[in-house]
Design a protein around this motif. Structure first.
Motif, mmCIF file in Angstrom:
data_model
loop_
_atom_site.group_PDB
_atom_site.id
_atom_site.type_symbol
_atom_site.label_atom_id
_atom_site.label_comp_id
_atom_site.label_asym_id
_atom_site.label_seq_id
_atom_site.Cartn_x
_atom_site.Cartn_y
_atom_site.Cartn_z
ATOM 1 N N SER A 149 0.840 -1.202 0.000
ATOM 2 C CA SER A 149 0.000 0.000 0.000
ATOM 3 C C SER A 149 0.867 1.240 0.000
ATOM 4 C CB SER A 149 -0.900 -0.010 1.228
ATOM 5 O OG SER A 149 -1.730 -1.139 1.213
ATOM 6 N N ALA A 150 0.372 2.300 -0.626
ATOM 7 C CA ALA A 150 1.104 3.563 -0.674
ATOM 8 C C ALA A 150 0.434 4.587 0.223
ATOM 9 C CB ALA A 150 1.155 4.089 -2.105
ATOM 10 N N LEU A 151 1.219 5.517 0.730
ATOM 11 C CA LEU A 151 0.731 6.592 1.597
ATOM 12 C C LEU A 151 1.063 7.918 0.941
ATOM 13 C CD1 LEU A 151 -0.515 7.269 4.389
ATOM 14 C CD2 LEU A 151 1.792 7.392 5.273
ATOM 15 N N ALA A 152 0.250 8.907 1.188
ATOM 16 C CA ALA A 152 0.488 10.224 0.605
ATOM 17 C C ALA A 152 1.859 10.739 0.986
ATOM 18 C CB ALA A 152 -0.582 11.200 1.094
ATOM 19 N N LEU A 153 2.556 11.343 0.030
ATOM 20 C CA LEU A 153 3.911 11.814 0.272
ATOM 21 C C LEU A 153 3.958 12.888 1.346
ATOM 22 C CD1 LEU A 153 5.280 11.983 -3.381
ATOM 23 C CD2 LEU A 153 5.724 10.252 -1.634
ATOM 24 N N THR A 154 2.895 13.608 1.495
ATOM 25 C CA THR A 154 2.869 14.641 2.524
ATOM 26 C C THR A 154 3.026 14.037 3.906
ATOM 27 O OG1 THR A 154 1.422 15.998 1.164
ATOM 28 C CG2 THR A 154 1.512 16.520 3.510
ATOM 29 N N ALA A 155 2.338 12.923 4.139
ATOM 30 C CA ALA A 155 2.438 12.265 5.441
ATOM 31 C C ALA A 155 3.843 11.761 5.685
ATOM 32 C CB ALA A 155 1.441 11.105 5.522
ATOM 33 N N VAL A 156 4.476 11.241 4.634
ATOM 34 C CA VAL A 156 5.847 10.769 4.790
ATOM 35 C C VAL A 156 6.765 11.918 5.184
ATOM 36 C CG1 VAL A 156 7.779 9.660 3.620
ATOM 37 C CG2 VAL A 156 5.448 8.976 3.076
ATOM 38 N N ALA A 157 6.607 13.039 4.494
ATOM 39 C CA ALA A 157 7.467 14.186 4.772
ATOM 40 C C ALA A 157 7.281 14.683 6.190
ATOM 41 C CB ALA A 157 7.176 15.306 3.774
ATOM 42 N N LEU A 158 6.035 14.753 6.635
ATOM 43 C CA LEU A 158 5.781 15.225 7.992
ATOM 44 C C LEU A 158 6.387 14.290 9.013
ATOM 45 C CD1 LEU A 158 2.060 16.398 7.663
ATOM 46 C CD2 LEU A 158 4.091 17.840 7.929
ATOM 47 N N ALA A 159 6.253 12.955 8.758
ATOM 48 C CA ALA A 159 6.811 12.000 9.715
ATOM 49 C C ALA A 159 8.319 12.068 9.729
ATOM 50 C CB ALA A 159 6.352 10.587 9.344
ATOM 51 N N GLY A 160 8.932 12.178 8.554
ATOM 52 C CA GLY A 160 10.384 12.157 8.488
ATOM 53 C C GLY A 160 11.043 13.429 8.973
ATOM 54 N N CYS A 161 10.332 14.564 8.927
ATOM 55 C CA CYS A 161 10.960 15.835 9.262
ATOM 56 C C CYS A 161 10.630 16.320 10.659
ATOM 57 C CB CYS A 161 10.524 16.909 8.258
ATOM 58 S SG CYS A 161 11.048 16.559 6.567
ATOM 59 N N ALA A 162 9.762 15.594 11.365
ATOM 60 C CA ALA A 162 9.397 16.042 12.706
ATOM 61 C C ALA A 162 10.623 16.064 13.604
ATOM 62 C CB ALA A 162 8.343 15.102 13.289
ATOM 63 N N SER A 163 10.769 17.133 14.407
ATOM 64 C CA SER A 163 11.920 17.250 15.300
ATOM 65 C C SER A 163 11.663 16.476 16.580
ATOM 66 C CB SER A 163 12.169 18.727 15.649
ATOM 67 O OG SER A 163 12.462 19.452 14.485
ATOM 68 N N PRO A 164 12.607 15.649 17.029
ATOM 69 C CA PRO A 164 12.389 14.883 18.259
ATOM 70 C C PRO A 164 12.391 15.798 19.465
ATOM 71 C CG PRO A 164 14.649 14.647 17.514
ATOM 72 C CD PRO A 164 13.919 15.411 16.434
ATOM 73 N N PRO A 165 11.548 15.498 20.452
ATOM 74 C CA PRO A 165 11.651 16.245 21.694
ATOM 75 C C PRO A 165 13.080 16.160 22.217
ATOM 76 C CG PRO A 165 9.715 14.830 21.686
ATOM 77 C CD PRO A 165 10.526 14.469 20.484
ATOM 78 N N PRO A 166 13.650 17.225 22.722
ATOM 79 C CA PRO A 166 15.072 17.241 23.054
ATOM 80 C C PRO A 166 15.474 16.248 24.122
ATOM 81 C CG PRO A 166 13.953 19.201 23.892
ATOM 82 C CD PRO A 166 13.006 18.525 22.965
ATOM 83 N N ASP A 167 14.540 15.834 24.999
ATOM 84 C CA ASP A 167 14.935 14.942 26.073
ATOM 85 C C ASP A 167 14.980 13.477 25.647
ATOM 86 O OD1 ASP A 167 12.247 14.424 25.812
ATOM 87 O OD2 ASP A 167 11.668 15.383 27.694
ATOM 88 N N LEU A 168 14.452 13.134 24.483
ATOM 89 C CA LEU A 168 14.343 11.734 24.110
ATOM 90 C C LEU A 168 15.690 11.087 23.812
ATOM 91 C CD1 LEU A 168 11.160 11.689 21.873
ATOM 92 C CD2 LEU A 168 11.382 11.091 24.278
ATOM 93 N N THR A 169 16.654 11.845 23.346
ATOM 94 C CA THR A 169 17.948 11.263 23.006
ATOM 95 C C THR A 169 18.992 11.491 24.088
ATOM 96 O OG1 THR A 169 18.525 13.280 21.795
ATOM 97 C CG2 THR A 169 17.544 11.467 20.532
ATOM 98 N N ASP A 170 18.602 12.050 25.206
ATOM 99 C CA ASP A 170 19.532 12.320 26.298
ATOM 100 C C ASP A 170 19.262 11.348 27.440
ATOM 101 O OD1 ASP A 170 21.143 13.212 28.289
ATOM 102 O OD2 ASP A 170 20.379 15.262 28.335
ATOM 103 N N PRO A 171 20.093 10.312 27.626
ATOM 104 C CA PRO A 171 19.841 9.330 28.668
ATOM 105 C C PRO A 171 19.770 9.941 30.061
ATOM 106 C CG PRO A 171 21.539 8.550 27.163
ATOM 107 C CD PRO A 171 21.293 9.998 26.839
ATOM 108 N N ALA A 172 20.412 11.063 30.268
ATOM 109 C CA ALA A 172 20.408 11.681 31.592
ATOM 110 C C ALA A 172 19.120 12.461 31.854
ATOM 111 C CB ALA A 172 21.609 12.611 31.740
ATOM 112 N N ASN A 173 18.360 12.732 30.838
ATOM 113 C CA ASN A 173 17.160 13.545 31.004
ATOM 114 C C ASN A 173 16.084 13.045 30.038
ATOM 115 O OD1 ASN A 173 15.452 15.611 31.866
ATOM 116 N ND2 ASN A 173 16.187 17.019 30.280
ATOM 117 N N ARG A 174 15.717 11.786 30.223
ATOM 118 C CA ARG A 174 14.843 11.129 29.265
ATOM 119 C C ARG A 174 13.414 11.059 29.816
ATOM 120 N NH1 ARG A 174 17.103 5.680 28.168
ATOM 121 N NH2 ARG A 174 18.405 6.737 26.639
ATOM 122 N N ALA A 175 12.475 11.586 29.091
ATOM 123 C CA ALA A 175 11.074 11.486 29.477
ATOM 124 C C ALA A 175 10.580 10.070 29.213
ATOM 125 C CB ALA A 175 10.249 12.490 28.691
#
Length: 474
Positions: free
Chosen positions: A18-44
């Motif tokens: 199945s194919a998905l609209a390219l807009t949805a792909v772009a939004l998913a791929g370009c979303a910025s991660p919350p800053p605490d998610l990649t910091d093990p010392a301050n992870r939500a």
């Protein structure tokens, strides 16, 4: 170790996705991660309820690894609840269900289990969130030996497409050689480290009027693709790093098919049948038939998956004595270094790009890849852990021959690093199957021209090094 469900390698794949609209792909791929998610010392950690869709991991629903894991996770993270929703027990039906729901924009499931050959197709169709922007390099390094560069991490490369990682390895399935230790001991024979030695051992057992056959998956389905992938890698002595470009994957796959190494691998399978060293009808075998030949005492050797050990020592097997069953990495061809290659099977965890619970999703993924969950999978359910430290922990492997053998295997991926594997795989196994005799010395397609046919179906411009091509065919 009760008999359990079968994995990716036992499925045949439809070519369409199945194919998905390219807009949805772009939004998913370009979303910025919350800053605490990649910091093990301050992870939500997140909170609320996440929906996990996963097919059954065991035939007995009362002894289900999924629920055991969910219960342990919720105890570790009381603020997050996991709504476990069973998916179909067939990979194709699960794929169809997920493709339909996610491509329609559904926010659930938040997390879903999927096959090892899905990442490229699901990435292209916008069905999975790229995860390496949310999880640091230290997270991905736990799936290989410490110090292994990400580009050399076989498991993670199998999860990747165009430089992004779309799934987290959940547990692994691998190909192994099972053998009758008692029969080899009677004949004073070693466990075969090479395919040539396996042939010699089989002939020696035959001369002593002992069971001697080698069973494997030879029917025209995905299992043959797995057997073939291993033998071809053995003939080559390895595999180049997969590329995420479909054109390059096709070119590389076609080139390897149109080669003397491929002819060596296919001639080996044909000789096993024609020389009577495999069951006469092995070209019609899938996993159940191959396992049965070993379990009923007909075969002394078996190429199969990790779950086959449970079948061999079960009460329904004529063997049933663990002391009589050996398990080891697959052999390789003489002249190659190390053990043979084992194709990667198993299941992975994906995140729905529309999920509204990303923080909790990532907490669940981190825990599932971590030592507690991976130990549960290994020690309670005899699954091969994806976490390298757990997979190689002596306390985990000590009393489990399959897990012990898994510490010594060399993993190999099928050519699924680019979209279109559902087309590529049947092209290969359906064509190769024509060259396998239906019984010893029965008519079958010429192996050389068969390989050339498979190669040209994949890439019409392939430059063949096969002798039949040089001679003009036939």
């Amino acid at each position: 170790m009760p008999p359990r469900r079968r994995v990716s390698a036992r499925r045949q794949w439809s070519a369409g996705t199945s194919a998905l609209a390219l807009t949805a792909v772009a939004l998913a791929g370009c979303a910025s991660p919350p800053p605490d998610l990649t910091d093990p010392a301050n992870r939500a950690e997140g909170s609320g309820t996440i929906v996990w869709v996963s097919s059954p991991t065991l035939r007995n629903a009362s002894d289900d690894a999924r629920q055991v894991l969910v219960d342990a996770f919720e105890q570790a993270y009381p603020s997050i609840k996991v709504d476990l929703q069973p998916g179909p027990d067939n990979s194709d039906r699960l794929r169809e269900k997920l493709s339909g729901e996610i491509s329609a924009g559904s926010v659930t499931p938040d997390v879903y289990s999927g096959d090892v050959v899905w990442p490229a197709d699901f990435a292209q169709d916008g069905l999975a969130l790229p995860l390496n922007g949310y999880l640091p390099d230290s997270f991905w390094s736990q799936f290989a030996k410490p110090g292994t560069p990400l580009a050399d991490n076989t498991l993670i490369q199998a999860m990747s497409y165009r430089g992004k990682i779309y799934a987290v390895p959940y547990f692994i399935d691998e190909g192994f050689l099972f053998y009758r230790k008692d029969l080899l001991a009677q004949a004073g024979l070693p466990a075969p480290a090479t395919w040539e030695q396996l042939v010699a051992d089989a002939n020696a057992l035959k001369q002593r009027h002992l069971p001697y056959l080698f069973a494997w998956q030879g029917d025209a389905y995905e299992g043959l693709m797995c057997t073939w992938t291993e033998l071809l890698a053995d003939a080559y002595g390895g595999q180049s790093t997969p590329d995420s470009s479909a054109a390059i994957v096709d070119q590389s796959t076609a080139t390897r098919l149109a080669s003397p190494q491929a002819l060596k691998a296919l001639d080996f399978l044909r000789a096993l049948i024609n020389d009577g060293l495999s069951p006469a009808d092995v070209s019609g075998y899938e996993e159940p038939q191959a396992d049965s030949a070993f379990d009923n005492g007909t075969a002394a050797f078996l190429r199969s998956w990790d779950s086959s050990y449970a079948n061999a020592i079960s009460a329904t097997s004529v063997i049933h004595d663990p002391a009589q069953v050996g398990v080891m990495p697959l052999p390789t061809f003489a002249g190659q270094q190390g053990v043979g290659f084992s194709v990667i099977g198993g299941w992975n965890l994906f995140v729905n790009p529309h999920s509204r619970n990303l923080t909790a999703d990532l907490t669940f993924l981190r825990w599932m890849a971590g030592p507690q969950a991976q130990r549960i999978l290994a020690t309670q359910f005899s699954e091969i852990p994806s976490n390298y430290a757990v997979r190689t922990d002596p306390s985990v492997t000590l009393n489990n021959p399959v897990l012990a053998a898994a510490t010594r295997t060399r993993l190999i991926s099928r050519p699924s690093s680019a979209p279109g594997y559902g087309r590529l795989s049947p092209t290969i196994y359906l064509t190769l199957h024509k060259a396998l005799p239906a019984k010893p010395n029965a008519h079958a397609a010429d192996p050389c021209t068969t390989l050339l046919s498979a190669a040209t179906q994949i890439d019409s411009t392939v430059r063949s090094t096969l002798p039949c091509d040089a001679a003009g065919g036939g």
